[in-house]
Write a protein that holds these residues in place. Structure first.
Motif, mmCIF file in Angstrom:
data_model
loop_
_atom_site.group_PDB
_atom_site.id
_atom_site.type_symbol
_atom_site.label_atom_id
_atom_site.label_comp_id
_atom_site.label_asym_id
_atom_site.label_seq_id
_atom_site.Cartn_x
_atom_site.Cartn_y
_atom_site.Cartn_z
ATOM 1 N N CYS A 1 -1.398 6.686 0.203
ATOM 2 C CA CYS A 1 -1.272 8.053 0.717
ATOM 3 C C CYS A 1 0.192 8.396 0.920
ATOM 4 O O CYS A 1 1.079 7.563 0.717
ATOM 5 C CB CYS A 1 -2.087 8.216 1.999
ATOM 6 S SG CYS A 1 -1.261 7.680 3.505
ATOM 7 N N VAL B 1 3.138 -1.554 3.149
ATOM 8 C CA VAL B 1 2.798 -2.752 3.923
ATOM 9 C C VAL B 1 1.799 -3.598 3.132
ATOM 10 O O VAL B 1 1.109 -3.094 2.240
ATOM 11 C CB VAL B 1 2.189 -2.383 5.298
ATOM 12 C CG1 VAL B 1 3.234 -1.723 6.184
ATOM 13 C CG2 VAL B 1 0.956 -1.494 5.148
ATOM 14 N N PRO C 1 -7.363 5.734 2.290
ATOM 15 C CA PRO C 1 -6.927 4.337 2.471
ATOM 16 C C PRO C 1 -7.895 3.323 1.846
ATOM 17 O O PRO C 1 -7.549 2.152 1.701
ATOM 18 C CB PRO C 1 -6.896 4.183 4.008
ATOM 19 C CG PRO C 1 -6.685 5.572 4.522
ATOM 20 C CD PRO C 1 -7.457 6.451 3.576
ATOM 21 N N ARG D 1 -1.411 -4.978 3.461
ATOM 22 C CA ARG D 1 -2.622 -4.879 4.287
ATOM 23 C C ARG D 1 -3.483 -6.135 4.183
ATOM 24 O O ARG D 1 -4.282 -6.423 5.073
ATOM 25 C CB ARG D 1 -3.431 -3.634 3.870
ATOM 26 C CG ARG D 1 -2.768 -2.331 4.279
ATOM 27 C CD ARG D 1 -3.416 -1.097 3.658
ATOM 28 N NE ARG D 1 -4.853 -1.071 3.783
ATOM 29 C CZ ARG D 1 -5.635 -0.130 3.245
ATOM 30 N NH1 ARG D 1 -5.070 0.867 2.536
ATOM 31 N NH2 ARG D 1 -6.931 -0.166 3.401
ATOM 32 N N TRP E 1 2.077 8.625 3.327
ATOM 33 C CA TRP E 1 2.934 7.863 4.243
ATOM 34 C C TRP E 1 3.686 6.780 3.489
ATOM 35 O O TRP E 1 4.735 6.323 3.953
ATOM 36 C CB TRP E 1 2.112 7.247 5.379
ATOM 37 C CG TRP E 1 1.560 8.234 6.354
ATOM 38 C CD1 TRP E 1 0.257 8.430 6.676
ATOM 39 C CD2 TRP E 1 2.297 9.172 7.157
ATOM 40 N NE1 TRP E 1 0.132 9.429 7.623
ATOM 41 C CE2 TRP E 1 1.371 9.904 7.937
ATOM 42 C CE3 TRP E 1 3.656 9.479 7.301
ATOM 43 C CZ2 TRP E 1 1.759 10.913 8.828
ATOM 44 C CZ3 TRP E 1 4.039 10.484 8.184
ATOM 45 C CH2 TRP E 1 3.099 11.173 8.931
ATOM 46 N N ARG E 2 3.121 6.329 2.362
ATOM 47 C CA ARG E 2 3.784 5.324 1.512
ATOM 48 C C ARG E 2 4.343 4.174 2.352
ATOM 49 O O ARG E 2 5.530 3.829 2.275
ATOM 50 C CB ARG E 2 4.910 5.968 0.684
ATOM 51 C CG ARG E 2 4.412 7.069 -0.253
ATOM 52 C CD ARG E 2 5.563 7.745 -0.982
ATOM 53 N NE ARG E 2 5.114 8.932 -1.697
ATOM 54 C CZ ARG E 2 4.775 8.952 -2.990
ATOM 55 N NH1 ARG E 2 4.853 7.867 -3.696
ATOM 56 N NH2 ARG E 2 4.372 10.078 -3.560
ATOM 57 N N CYS E 3 3.489 3.558 3.163
ATOM 58 C CA CYS E 3 3.923 2.537 4.133
ATOM 59 C C CYS E 3 4.482 1.276 3.473
ATOM 60 O O CYS E 3 5.297 0.574 4.080
ATOM 61 C CB CYS E 3 2.765 2.150 5.039
ATOM 62 S SG CYS E 3 2.031 3.530 5.939
ATOM 63 N N CYS F 1 0.811 -1.223 0.000
ATOM 64 C CA CYS F 1 0.000 0.000 0.000
ATOM 65 C C CYS F 1 0.843 1.271 0.000
ATOM 66 O O CYS F 1 1.635 1.530 0.912
ATOM 67 C CB CYS F 1 -0.950 0.009 1.193
ATOM 68 S SG CYS F 1 -2.054 1.436 1.125
ATOM 69 N N GLY G 1 -0.279 -0.144 8.329
ATOM 70 C CA GLY G 1 0.413 1.128 8.186
ATOM 71 C C GLY G 1 -0.168 2.141 9.169
ATOM 72 O O GLY G 1 -0.825 1.771 10.146
ATOM 73 N N VAL G 2 0.039 3.415 8.887
ATOM 74 C CA VAL G 2 -0.433 4.461 9.803
ATOM 75 C C VAL G 2 -1.952 4.421 9.957
ATOM 76 O O VAL G 2 -2.487 4.634 11.041
ATOM 77 C CB VAL G 2 0.026 5.854 9.317
ATOM 78 C CG1 VAL G 2 -0.541 6.949 10.213
ATOM 79 C CG2 VAL G 2 1.542 5.942 9.287
ATOM 80 N N CYS G 3 -2.648 4.121 8.875
ATOM 81 C CA CYS G 3 -4.115 4.114 8.949
ATOM 82 C C CYS G 3 -4.659 2.922 9.732
ATOM 83 O O CYS G 3 -5.827 2.934 10.133
ATOM 84 C CB CYS G 3 -4.713 4.131 7.549
ATOM 85 S SG CYS G 3 -4.355 2.635 6.601
HETATM 86 S S1 SF4 Z 1 -1.377 5.040 5.907
HETATM 87 FE FE1 SF4 Z 1 -2.671 3.392 5.144
HETATM 88 S S2 SF4 Z 1 -3.334 4.142 3.125
HETATM 89 FE FE2 SF4 Z 1 -1.582 5.364 3.690
HETATM 90 S S3 SF4 Z 1 0.134 4.288 2.698
HETATM 91 FE FE3 SF4 Z 1 -0.032 3.603 4.861
HETATM 92 S S4 SF4 Z 1 -1.231 1.706 4.750
HETATM 93 FE FE4 SF4 Z 1 -1.554 2.837 2.815
#
Ligand code: SF4
Ligand code: SF4
Length: 334
Positions: A15, A21, A119, A23, A17-19, A12, A29-31
């Motif tokens: 957004c 991860v 997200p 999901r 943050w470009r995590c 993912c 991630g942050v969300c």
């Molecule tokens: S915060 Fe959520 S939507 Fe944003 S990049 Fe991380 S995992 Fe994806």
């Protein structure tokens, strides 16, 4: 069986943050959310009148969140509706818009909100696709905090009829202290929409939080006016909420001052929403930033709720998946 349109959640980067991860494999991630889940959906009379779909989860951790039960999901442990097949969601939305109640309130679009819908962007696109298979002319509003990649913004612009856009602050220290995220992508995306997709911009919204964002009205308004002084600017009055549940509400005087500041900066289309009905002739205690300043005040309040970060940056924080802000339970809400 995971549908193909959700496959991008395996890495993912929806957004800023470009995590990166997965999901779908339980990484967060942050969300903090896995597959997109609908918190609730209903007809909504606030302009633009709509059938509003509230998506669970958010990529910000705002101290003032008025939808914290949804935004902090799943850490809030609040019940949500859950994953809904996009075709069913689309049919439900169209039926509600066409219903007697929908016509009475003037609902004419599907409105995606949250939390943050970003997200859940692949799900949003799928609902729009299903809705437009059934009604090519159905309008769509995207409600956003602006913290998405340029690629995600291009996708949003491709399907949106209208966009409601929040700018929480202009200065990075205030934005981080209030939301946990940097402001640069928010301003970049706002500039892109104002410059290249002006017709889609329903309004830019700004929450006046006493003592924290009061001094941000003028720079945000000037930033907008520099690009297009006719952009609708909607000032929202803060009411005590979430981490700021003991913070004073924005009084009438403060809102009038904010309107004056925005007009002085050059904006000609300024309005006030969520009028607090809180009287006040002069800024009282905490209405104006004290010597401490808005960012420092917000940081101090965040610290009191358990966030140890001197500079809030939820993307790099070691407590990201064990965050005291996301598990905070407000006892009082308005
Ligand atoms: S915060 Fe959520 S939507 Fe944003 S990049 Fe991380 S995992 Fe994806
Ligand atoms: S503890 Fe970390 S993740 Fe939680 S709000 Fe503070 S900076 Fe963000």
């Amino acid at each position: 069986m995971v549908p193909d349109y959700l496959r991008e959640l395996e890495n993912c980067t929806l957004c800023e943050w470009r995590c990166s991860v997965n999901r779908l494999a339980g990484e967060r991630g942050v969300c903090s959310i896995g597959i997109p889940e609908v918190a609730a959906a209903m007809l909504h009379p606030a302009p633009p009148q709509s059938y509003t779909i509230f998506l669970a989860g958010c990529n910000f951790r705002c101290l003032n969140c008025q939808n914290w039960e949804i935004a902090c999901y799943p850490d809030s442990h609040e019940p949500v509706r859950g994953f809904v097949d996009p075709a069913i969601m689309a049919e439900e939305a169209l039926a509600a818009i066409r219903s007697l109640k929908g016509r009475m309130i003037g609902a004419d679009r599907i409105f995606f909100s949250g939390g943050s819908p970003t997200p859940s962007l692949p799900f949003v696109e799928e609902v729009v696709k299903e809705a437009r298979k059934r009604d090519r002319s159905v309008k769509v509003n995207y409600d956003t905090n602006g913290f998405m990649t340029e690629e995600s913004l291009a996708r949003v612009l491709a399907f949106s009829t209208s966009i409601t856009y929040d700018i929480k602050a202009y200065h990075d220290d205030v934005h981080r202290a209030l939301t946990g995220a940097p402001v640069a992508p928010v301003l970049r995306n706002a500039a892109e929409i104002m410059t290249h997709a002006r017709e889609k911009l329903w309004e830019i919204r700004f929450l006046v939080v006493p003592g924290i964002t009061v001094d941000e009205v003028a720079p945000v308004a000037a930033f907008i006016a520099d690009i297009d002084h006719t952009i609708p600017f909607n000032l929202l009055a803060f009411r005590p909420n979430f981490i700021l549940e003991h913070h004073p509400p924005a009084i009438q005087y403060l809102m009038e001052e904010a309107v004056r500041e925005a007009r002085k900066a050059g904006l000609v289309n300024v309005r006030v929403h969520g009028y607090p009905g809180v009287a006040g002739e002069r800024p009282g205690e905490h209405q104006s930033p004290g010597a401490e300043g808005g960012a420092a005040l917000a940081r101090r309040i965040a610290e009191g709720a358990g966030c140890p970060a001197g500079v809030r940056d939820c993307g790099s924080c070691g407590l990201q998946q064990d965050c005291p802000i996301k598990t905070y339970r407000a006892r009082r809400s308005v």
